[in-house]
Design a protein around this motif. Structure first.
Motif, PDB file in Angstrom:
ATOM      1  N   ASN A  65       0.827  -1.211   0.000  1.00 40.81           N
ATOM      2  CA  ASN A  65       0.000   0.000   0.000  1.00 40.81           C
ATOM      3  C   ASN A  65       0.862   1.263   0.000  1.00 40.81           C
ATOM      4  N   PHE A  66       1.900   1.295   0.830  1.00 43.55           N
ATOM      5  CA  PHE A  66       2.796   2.456   0.839  1.00 43.55           C
ATOM      6  C   PHE A  66       3.495   2.598  -0.509  1.00 43.55           C
ATOM      7  N   GLN A  67       3.936   1.477  -1.072  1.00 42.25           N
ATOM      8  CA  GLN A  67       4.616   1.496  -2.368  1.00 42.25           C
ATOM      9  C   GLN A  67       3.695   2.057  -3.452  1.00 42.25           C
ATOM     10  N   ASN A  68       2.414   1.706  -3.407  1.00 43.92           N
ATOM     11  CA  ASN A  68       1.449   2.210  -4.380  1.00 43.92           C
ATOM     12  C   ASN A  68       1.301   3.721  -4.327  1.00 43.92           C
ATOM     13  N   TYR A  69       1.577   4.315  -3.173  1.00 42.26           N
ATOM     14  CA  TYR A  69       1.547   5.767  -3.033  1.00 42.26           C
ATOM     15  C   TYR A  69       2.911   6.398  -3.303  1.00 42.26           C
ATOM     16  N   GLY A  70       3.861   5.583  -3.735  1.00 45.33           N
ATOM     17  CA  GLY A  70       5.192   6.087  -4.028  1.00 45.33           C
ATOM     18  C   GLY A  70       6.046   6.311  -2.787  1.00 45.33           C
TER      19      GLY A  70
END
Length: 161
Positions: A65-70
């Protein structure tokens, strides 16, 4: 390589608080930061509140989830659990390390009356979800003292369940 701009030594007792900072940086830099803290302060207490437990299903989803937000959570992969973090802190110059996940701190480190008071402020109907989230955060209280005195003592996090 991280460096201080001057070779300062702080001789007065100092508290440093890090709240979800190391989770975002390269894991190779974490030991360097901790070694600098231990090397440049004669007496220091280092409070560290961070994310952990990246290997279970919830942890993997949190990282995704954090990765999806960059926003990659770089720092938690190399130190996935309380034991790996305790060992890292000891290796980096802290002689005393008290550490536990927030679930254990909440359930076993806070007396029942205080927990009841906290629960009355914010009503929860999903304690399982709350516990799951709290298993993925920790509080570490690490210290170093040149005098090897007992002036800096732990707060008993290690003894919790």
């Amino acid at each position: 390589m991280l460096e201080l701009t001057s070779s300062i030594i702080i001789r007065i007792p100092t508290i440093i608080f890090s709240e979800v900072v190391l989770s975002y940086i390269n894991p190779e830099s974490i030991p360097e930061i901790e070694k600098i803290i231990a090397a440049h302060f004669d007496e220091v207490v280092y409070l560290n509140y961070e994310v952990l437990n990246s290997s279970d299903r919830f942890g993997k989803k949190m990282i995704e989830n954090f990765q999806n937000y960059g926003i990659p959570l770089k720092g938690i992969i190399s130190y996935p659990n309380v034991l790996s973090i305790r060992n890292r802190l000891n290796q980096n110059g802290f002689s005393k390390v008290d550490i536990n996940n927030m679930k254990n701190i909440y359930h076993f480190g806070i007396n029942a009356d205080k927990r009841k008071e906290i629960d009355s402020i914010e009503w929860l109907d999903e304690y399982e979800e709350f516990d799951l989230i709290q298993e993925h955060y920790f509080l570490a209280v690490s210290s170093k003292s040149l005098s090897n005195s007992d002036n800096i003592t732990g707060i008993g996090l290690n003894a919790l369940k």
